[in-house]
Design an enzyme around this catalytic site. Structure first.
Site, short mmCIF file in Angstrom:
data_model
loop_
_atom_site.label_atom_id
_atom_site.label_comp_id
_atom_site.label_asym_id
_atom_site.label_seq_id
_atom_site.Cartn_x
_atom_site.Cartn_y
_atom_site.Cartn_z
N ASP A 1 0.81 -1.24 -0.02
CA ASP A 1 0.15 -0.08 0.00
C ASP A 1 0.92 1.23 0.00
O ASP A 1 0.41 2.58 0.37
CB ASP A 1 -1.15 0.00 1.17
N HIS B 1 4.85 -9.23 11.92
CA HIS B 1 3.53 -9.56 11.52
C HIS B 1 3.64 -10.51 10.19
O HIS B 1 4.51 -10.09 9.30
CB HIS B 1 2.86 -8.33 11.30
N1 MGD Z 1 8.08 -3.83 2.93
C1 MGD Z 1 7.05 -3.60 3.51
N2 MGD Z 1 6.58 -2.43 3.62
C2 MGD Z 1 5.31 -2.20 4.17
C3 MGD Z 1 4.70 -3.23 4.99
C4 MGD Z 1 5.07 -4.60 4.77
O1 MGD Z 1 4.61 -5.45 5.43
N3 MGD Z 1 6.10 -4.63 4.18
N4 MGD Z 1 3.47 -2.88 5.51
C5 MGD Z 1 3.11 -1.51 5.00
C6 MGD Z 1 1.88 -1.18 6.10
S1 MGD Z 1 0.26 -1.94 5.87
C7 MGD Z 1 1.99 -0.30 7.10
S2 MGD Z 1 0.81 0.02 8.22
C8 MGD Z 1 3.29 0.27 7.20
C9 MGD Z 1 3.82 0.19 8.98
O2 MGD Z 1 4.86 1.08 8.70
P1 MGD Z 1 5.52 1.31 10.11
O3 MGD Z 1 4.54 1.61 11.16
O4 MGD Z 1 6.62 2.49 10.16
O5 MGD Z 1 6.35 -0.03 10.31
P2 MGD Z 1 6.71 -0.71 11.48
O6 MGD Z 1 8.05 -1.39 10.87
O7 MGD Z 1 5.87 -1.52 12.08
O8 MGD Z 1 7.64 0.31 12.46
C10 MGD Z 1 6.92 0.86 13.40
C11 MGD Z 1 8.01 1.46 14.53
O9 MGD Z 1 7.31 1.91 15.51
C12 MGD Z 1 8.00 1.73 16.68
N5 MGD Z 1 6.84 1.12 17.72
C13 MGD Z 1 6.73 0.16 18.20
N6 MGD Z 1 5.74 0.43 19.17
C14 MGD Z 1 5.53 1.74 19.49
C15 MGD Z 1 4.79 2.30 20.28
O10 MGD Z 1 4.10 1.88 21.16
N7 MGD Z 1 4.95 3.83 20.24
C16 MGD Z 1 5.72 4.46 19.31
N8 MGD Z 1 5.92 5.60 19.19
N9 MGD Z 1 6.29 3.60 18.26
C17 MGD Z 1 6.36 2.27 18.52
C18 MGD Z 1 8.70 0.41 16.24
O11 MGD Z 1 9.93 0.32 16.97
C19 MGD Z 1 8.99 0.78 14.90
O12 MGD Z 1 10.29 1.13 14.57
O13 MGD Z 1 4.27 -0.16 6.44
C20 MGD Z 1 3.80 -0.37 4.99
N10 MGD Z 1 5.13 -0.82 4.21
N1 MGD Z 2 -2.00 -9.24 13.64
C1 MGD Z 2 -2.17 -8.29 12.78
N2 MGD Z 2 -2.99 -7.89 12.24
C2 MGD Z 2 -2.91 -6.68 11.44
C3 MGD Z 2 -1.61 -6.02 11.77
C4 MGD Z 2 -0.67 -6.36 12.28
O1 MGD Z 2 0.46 -5.69 12.51
N3 MGD Z 2 -0.92 -7.43 13.02
N4 MGD Z 2 -1.59 -4.86 10.51
C5 MGD Z 2 -3.02 -4.29 10.07
C6 MGD Z 2 -2.47 -3.23 8.79
S1 MGD Z 2 -1.57 -2.03 9.27
C7 MGD Z 2 -3.12 -3.71 7.79
S2 MGD Z 2 -2.94 -2.72 6.32
C8 MGD Z 2 -3.93 -4.88 7.17
C9 MGD Z 2 -3.51 -5.49 6.01
O2 MGD Z 2 -4.38 -6.37 5.80
P1 MGD Z 2 -4.48 -6.79 4.22
O3 MGD Z 2 -4.53 -5.76 3.27
O4 MGD Z 2 -5.62 -7.56 4.08
O5 MGD Z 2 -3.06 -7.64 4.12
P2 MGD Z 2 -2.62 -8.84 3.58
O6 MGD Z 2 -2.42 -9.60 4.87
O7 MGD Z 2 -1.44 -8.46 2.85
O8 MGD Z 2 -3.67 -9.64 2.84
C10 MGD Z 2 -3.76 -9.33 1.41
C11 MGD Z 2 -4.35 -10.70 0.65
O9 MGD Z 2 -5.04 -10.10 -0.17
C12 MGD Z 2 -4.48 -10.79 -1.16
N5 MGD Z 2 -4.27 -9.87 -2.60
C13 MGD Z 2 -3.50 -9.08 -2.65
N6 MGD Z 2 -3.81 -8.31 -3.84
C14 MGD Z 2 -4.73 -8.91 -4.33
C15 MGD Z 2 -5.59 -8.49 -5.42
O10 MGD Z 2 -5.47 -7.74 -6.25
N7 MGD Z 2 -6.97 -9.41 -5.56
C16 MGD Z 2 -7.09 -10.26 -4.72
N8 MGD Z 2 -8.37 -11.08 -4.89
N9 MGD Z 2 -6.40 -10.73 -3.66
C17 MGD Z 2 -5.51 -10.12 -3.45
C18 MGD Z 2 -3.16 -11.29 -1.08
O11 MGD Z 2 -2.83 -12.75 -1.67
C19 MGD Z 2 -3.38 -11.52 0.65
O12 MGD Z 2 -3.61 -12.94 0.71
O13 MGD Z 2 -3.59 -5.78 8.36
C20 MGD Z 2 -4.00 -5.14 9.59
N10 MGD Z 2 -4.14 -6.45 10.69
S1 SF4 Z 3 5.89 -2.55 -3.69
FE1 SF4 Z 3 4.85 -0.82 -2.59
S2 SF4 Z 3 6.83 0.16 -2.21
FE2 SF4 Z 3 7.38 -1.15 -3.97
S3 SF4 Z 3 7.11 0.12 -5.75
FE3 SF4 Z 3 5.16 -1.11 -5.17
S4 SF4 Z 3 3.83 0.59 -3.91
FE4 SF4 Z 3 5.88 1.15 -4.07
MO MO Z 4 -1.17 -1.03 7.25
#
Ligand code: MGD
Ligand code: MGD
Ligand code: SF4
Ligand code: MO
Length: 716
Positions: free
Chosen positions: A14, A662
Site C-alpha cells: 500500500d 507480523h
Molecule cells: N516492505 C514492507 N513495507 C510495508 C509493509 C510491509 O509489510 N512490508 N506494510 C505496510 C503497512 S500496511 C504499514 S501500516 C506500514 C507500517 O509502517 P510502520 O508503522 O512504519 O512500520 P513498522 O516497521 O511496524 O515500524 C513501526 C515503528 O514503530 C515503533 N513502535 C513500536 N511500538 C511503538 C509504540 O508504542 N509507540 C511508538 N511511538 N512507536 C512504536 C517500532 O519500534 C518501529 O520502529 O508499512 C507499510 N510498508
Molecule cells: N495481527 C495483525 N493484524 C494486522 C496488522 C498487524 O500488524 N498484526 N496490521 C494491520 C494493517 S496495518 C493492515 S494495512 C492490514 C492489512 O491487511 P490486508 O491488506 O488484508 O493484508 P494482507 O495480509 O497482505 O492480505 C492481503 C491478501 O489479499 C491478497 N491480495 C492482494 N492483492 C490482491 C488482489 O489484487 N486481488 C485479490 N483478490 N487478492 C489480493 C493477498 O494474496 C493476501 O492474501 O492488516 C492489519 N492487521
Molecule cells: S511494492 Fe510498494 S513500495 Fe514497492 S513500488 Fe510497489 S507500492 Fe511502492
Molecule cells: Mo497498514
C-alpha cells in the site's frame, strides 16, 4: 512488436507508488511516474514471478474435502457463482440476512463501495476490514474532531512529528522521498520510537518512550502548549469548541508526570512541544502504530487537537471534506438503503460504537447542513461492525449467528488479534468464500476460492475510498492469467443471481467507471487520457468542519453522545501478564519486513531467500540472560498464546522488550487445520494478542496489536 506507455499505481503493497510502465521490444519496464518523486522499490522487479507463480489460484476452486482439510476441485465460474448464490440464499432463509458477513480489503482489489452496495441489498451491516487498523481507525477520530481526515503536506512543513513510523526505501518509499526532501530543505524531525531505526537516525529529536505510552506523551505536549500559551488564539477562538475542558484535562498531564509514564525526561517533553508549536507549519503524518494501541482513540484525538490549536489546519494539514454531488465511493455504497432493523443489529455497536452506524448517524444533521445527500465514509471501512463481536457471532456466541463469511482480498484469520478464536469462527460457518491469489491460511478454511486478478492485470479507478476528492485512471499492463477476474465481475454475478441485478445496472467495470466519472464530466477513456493526473471531484469548501457543532471539536460531542470521555486520556492497559513476573518482557508486535507485505509475498522465492524465517529481535543482554543465541528457535509466550520465532540479537532493540513480526506463514508447508494452516498458527503475531476487552480500544473495539503486552521467551 508491441510498444506502449501506461500509468498505474503499484499495488504490491500500500505504498501507492505511481509508476509509468513502458513496453518496448517485448520488455516491460516500471519506473516512477513522477520524476520529481523517484519512489519505487525492488519488489516491482518480481512482477512476473508473482503473476506467473505456479501456486497462484487461476481457476475457481471448490472444496470437496471437509472444512479445514480441503481438497480442491476446479470448477467453472458459472458453477461457482450459481452454487455460492444458492448456498447464500439457504443461509439467509434459515438465519436471516444479518448472518452474512464480509471481511474485505478494497485497497487490494481496487473497488470501493460495491461490496457494501451488495450487502445493503442483502440486508446485512456486518462488514469489517483489516485496514480499520490502518487509517480506518484514524479516519473516525479525525471525523469526530474535524468532520473529515486531515492529510499532511510534507512540502509545506518545517517540523515533522513521527509517532512510530519507520520509513525507508522499501517501506513506503514515496513518503520516504517526501521526508528526505523536507529534511534537505531544513525541516526538523521529531521521532517518537522506543527503538533506534533508520528513521530515528535522521531525527533531530528521538524520544524513546515506553511502548504504548504515546497518548500520555501527546497529552504532555498539550499541557506545555496550553500552559505556556503556545497555541493559536485566533484559530481557537473562531474555529474550536471545548478549549476550557481541554485546559482542565491537560492539567492532569504535567511534563513531570508524563516523563514518569513514558520513561523520558520532562525537559525533552517541554523542548519538543515548543519546537512543534513554534513552527511555521508542522505536520503529524498518519502512521499505523497509533492505530493499533489500546489508547488509540485518545492518542489520535490528542494529535488532532495539537494540529488544530497550533493553527496548522489547512496550512500544512488539509481537511478536504466530503465530496459534493459527484459519484463518490460512499455514494456507490448506498448506506441509506439499509433498513433500520439491520442497522440496529450491527455487531458490537452497543459496546464499541465509534466505527459503526450508531456513530455515523450522529453526523446526519451536519451532512444535511453541508448539502451532502449520502452517508460519507472516509476510508470505505467505517459504518462497520466490531471485529471481535463479529468473530464471536461466527463462533455461535450470539447475539445471533453469523453463518456465511466472505474474505475478499485479505487474509482475515491472520489480520486481527485472537487468531485462535477467528479460526474457530470460520470452522463454524455454513459457507466460506475467499477471493484471493493463493491458498492462504484463510483460504484453507473455505468452501470456494475464487481467483482474483492482480493490480497489473486490471484497469482500476483509484483511490477506492473518499479521503480526497479525486479519481485517477490506473491502467492494466498485462492480461489476467488463467481465469482470474476482477471483483466487480463477482459482485455483479452474485447480485444477478440473488435478484439484486437492478442495483448493478453496469454490465462490467467500464460501465461502472463511466457512471462514476459521468457526473464529473469525464469517462474512463478521458480519465486515461489525463492519467496520471486525476479527475477532481468537488468537495465541501476548505475551512468548514462537518461535525455536529460545525466547529473543530476539541471535546468531542460524538464521543460524549456515545457515552465515552469526550477528551483524550492515558489509561495503562490492564494486561493480566503484567503482574507476578511470569512475563518479564514487553512485546512490540506488528513490525514490517522489507521482504514481505503483511501476510503476503512469502511464496516469492527471490524475496524469501533474503528472509527465510520469522525473526524475533531481542537485546543481546536479554538473550544472554535467557540462554538464547543468534538463530535459536524460541517460544514467545503471552498470558494469552504463543508463537515460535527465530532469535535475532539486535542492539537497537531496547532491553526488556521483544520484537514480533507480523504476517508469517509458510506456503510451502502442509495446509489444513491439523497442520496449523501452513504454520500460521505457529508464527503469526495474532496468536499472542487477545481480542478480549482489556486489549481493545474502548470506543472502537479494535485490538492493540503493537506494544505493551507482557511476554516471556525461551529456547524451544
Ligand atoms: N516492505 C514492507 N513495507 C510495508 C509493509 C510491509 O509489510 N512490508 N506494510 C505496510 C503497512 S500496511 C504499514 S501500516 C506500514 C507500517 O509502517 P510502520 O508503522 O512504519 O512500520 P513498522 O516497521 O511496524 O515500524 C513501526 C515503528 O514503530 C515503533 N513502535 C513500536 N511500538 C511503538 C509504540 O508504542 N509507540 C511508538 N511511538 N512507536 C512504536 C517500532 O519500534 C518501529 O520502529 O508499512 C507499510 N510498508
Ligand atoms: N495481527 C495483525 N493484524 C494486522 C496488522 C498487524 O500488524 N498484526 N496490521 C494491520 C494493517 S496495518 C493492515 S494495512 C492490514 C492489512 O491487511 P490486508 O491488506 O488484508 O493484508 P494482507 O495480509 O497482505 O492480505 C492481503 C491478501 O489479499 C491478497 N491480495 C492482494 N492483492 C490482491 C488482489 O489484487 N486481488 C485479490 N483478490 N487478492 C489480493 C493477498 O494474496 C493476501 O492474501 O492488516 C492489519 N492487521
Ligand atoms: S511494492 Fe510498494 S513500495 Fe514497492 S513500488 Fe510497489 S507500492 Fe511502492
Ligand atoms: Mo497498514
Amino acid at each position: 512488436m508491441e510498444s506502449w506507455e501506461r500509468y498505474t499505481v503499484c499495488a504490491f503493497c500500500d505504498g501507492g507508488c505511481a509508476v509509468k510502465a513502458t513496453m518496448q521490444d517485448g520488455r516491460m519496464r516500471l519506473e516512477p511516474a513522477d520524476p520529481a518523486l523517484p519512489a519505487i522499490c525492488p519488489k516491482t522487479r518480481m512482477i512476473d514471478e508473482y503473476r506467473l507463480h505456479p501456486d497462484r489460484v487461476t481457476r475457481p476452486l471448490k472444496n470437496v474435502g471437509t472444512r479445514g482439510e480441503p481438497m480442491w476441485e476446479p470448477i467453472s465460474w458459472d458453477q461457482a457463482l450459481d452454487e455460492i448464490a444458492d448456498r447464500l440464499k439457504r443461509v439467509i432463509s434459515q438465519y436471516g440476512p444479518t448472518s452474512v458477513a464480509f471481511c474485505e480489503t478494497p485497497l487490494n482489489h481496487g473497488f470501493g463501495g460495491i461490496t457494501r452496495r451488495l450487502m445493503n441489498r442483502i440486508g446485512t451491516p456486518n462488514y469489517t476490514a483489516p485496514t480499520q487498523l490502518c487509517m480506518g481507525n484514524t479516519a473516525q477520530v479525525h471525523r469526530a474532531v474535524y468532520g473529515w481526515l486531515a492529510v499532511s503536506n510534507w512540502n509545506a512543513a518545517d517540523v515533522i512529528v513521527y509517532f512510530g513510523q519507520n520509513r525507508g526505501p522499501e517501506l513506503w518509499p514515496a513518503e520516504f522521498c517526501k521526508l528526505k526532501a523536507a529534511l534537505a530543505r531544513g525541516a526538523k524531525l521529531i521521532v517518537v520510537d522506543p527503538r533506534a531505526t533508520a528513521t530515528t537516525a535522521l531525527a533531530d529529536y528521538h524520544l524513546r518512550i515506553r511502548y504504548g505510552t504515546d497518548a500520555a506523551l501527546a497529552l504532555g505536549w498539550l499541557n506545555v502548549i496550553v500552559e505556556e500559551e503556545l497555541y493559536d488564539r485566533d484559530f481557537v477562538a473562531s474555529n474550536c469548541i471545548g478549549f476550557d475542558e481541554l485546559r482542565e484535562r491537560v492539567r492532569e498531564y504535567p511534563p513531570e508526570t508524563v516523563a514518569e509514564i513514558c520513561g523520558i525526561s520532562a525537559d525533552a517533553i517541554r523542548e519538543t512541544a515548543r519546537v512543534y508549536a513554534g513552527a511555521e507549519a508542522a505536520i503529524i503524518p498518519w502512521g499505523a502504530t497509533c492505530d493499533m494501541q489500546s489508547n488509540s482513540t485518545s492518542v489520535l484525538q490528542a494529535q488532532c487537537i495539537m494540529r488544530a490549536i497550533c493553527g496548522y489546519l489547512n496550512v500544512s494539514e488539509t481537511v478536504f471534506g466530503p465530496a459534493l454531488g459527484g459519484a463518490s465511493v460512499s455514494v456507490l455504497a448506498d448506506h441509506a438503503s439499509l433498513g433500520r432493523e439491520a442497522r440496529d443489529a450491527q455487531l458490537g455497536a452497543d459496546a464499541h460504537p465509534l466505527l459503526t452506524f450508531r456513530a455515523a448517524e450522529l453526523y446526519d444533521a451536519a451532512n444535511e447542513r453541508a448539502g451532502i445527500p449520502y452517508v460519507p465514509d472516509i476510508m470505505a471501512e467505517s459504518v462497520a461492525c466490531v471485529p471481535p463481536a463479529l468473530f464471536a457471532a461466527m463462533r455461535g456466541e450470539g447475539p445471533y449467528p453469523v453463518k456465511a463469511t466472505f474474505a475478499v482480498a485479505n487474509n482475515t484469520v491472520m489480520s486481527y488479534a485472537g487468531q485462535q478464536g477467528i479460526v474457530e469462527g470460520f470452522l463454524n460457518q455454513d459457507l466460506v468464500v475467499v477471493f484471493d491469489h493463493w491458498i492462504t491460511p484463510t483460504a484453507q478454511l473455505a468452501d470456494y476460492v475464487l481467483p482474483g486478478d492482480m493490480w497489473a492485470e486490471r484497469d482500476a479507478l483509484r483511490p477506492q475510498y473518499d479521503v480526497a476528492p479525486l479519481f485517477t485512471a490506473c491502467q492494466q499492463l498485462v492480461e489476467p492469467v488463467g481465469e482470474c477476474k476482477d471483483w466487480y465481475f463477482v459482485v455483479k454475478g452474485l447480485a444477478d443471481r440473488l435478484g439484486f441485478g437492478d442495483s448493478f445496472p453496469w454490465a462490467d467495470r467500464y460501465e461502472l467507471f463511466d457512471y462514476q466519472l459521468a457526473e464529473l464530466g469525464s469517462s474512463w477513456e478521458k480519465a486515461c487520457e489525463v492519467a496520471p493526473k486525476p479527475v477532481m471531484r468537488k468537495a465541501v469548501c476548505l475551512g468548514s468542519f462537518v461535525t455536529p457543532s460545525g466547529k473543530v471539536e476539541l471535546a468531542s460531542s460524538v464521543l460524549a453522545t456515545l457515552g465515552f470521555d469526550p477528551l483524550p486520556a492515558y489509561i495503562e492497559p490492564a494486561d493480566p501478564g503484567a503482574d507476578g513476573g511470569d512475563f518479564p518482557y514487553v512485546a512490540f508486535a506488528g513490525s514490517r519486513d522489507a521482504a514481505t507485505y503483511n501476510t503476503n509475498l512469502h511464496q516469492i522465492q527471490s524475496l524469501r531467500k533474503t528472509l527465510p524465517e520469522p525473526l524475533a529481535f531481542v537485546n543481546p543482554t536479554d538473550a544472554e540472560r535467557e540462554g538464547v543465541a543468534e538463530g535459536d528457535w524460541c517460544v514467545v509466550e503471552s498470558a494469552y498464546g504463543s508463537v515460535q520465532l527465530m532469535a535475532h540479537l539486535d542492539d537497537a532493540q531496547p532491553e526488556g522488550t521483544v520484537r514480533i513480526p507480523h504476517g508469517w506463514w509458510k506456503p510451502e508447508q502442509p495446509a489444513g487445520i491439523a497442520a496449523g494452516l501452513g504454520k500460521a498458527m505457529l508464527h503469526n503475531d495474532g496468536m499472542l494478542f487477545p481480542d478480549e476487552d482489556w486489549n481493545l480500544d474502548p470506543a472502537q473495539g479494535l485490538p492493540n496489536l503493537r506494544g505493551g503486552i507482557h511476554v516471556r521467551f525461551a529456547r524451544v
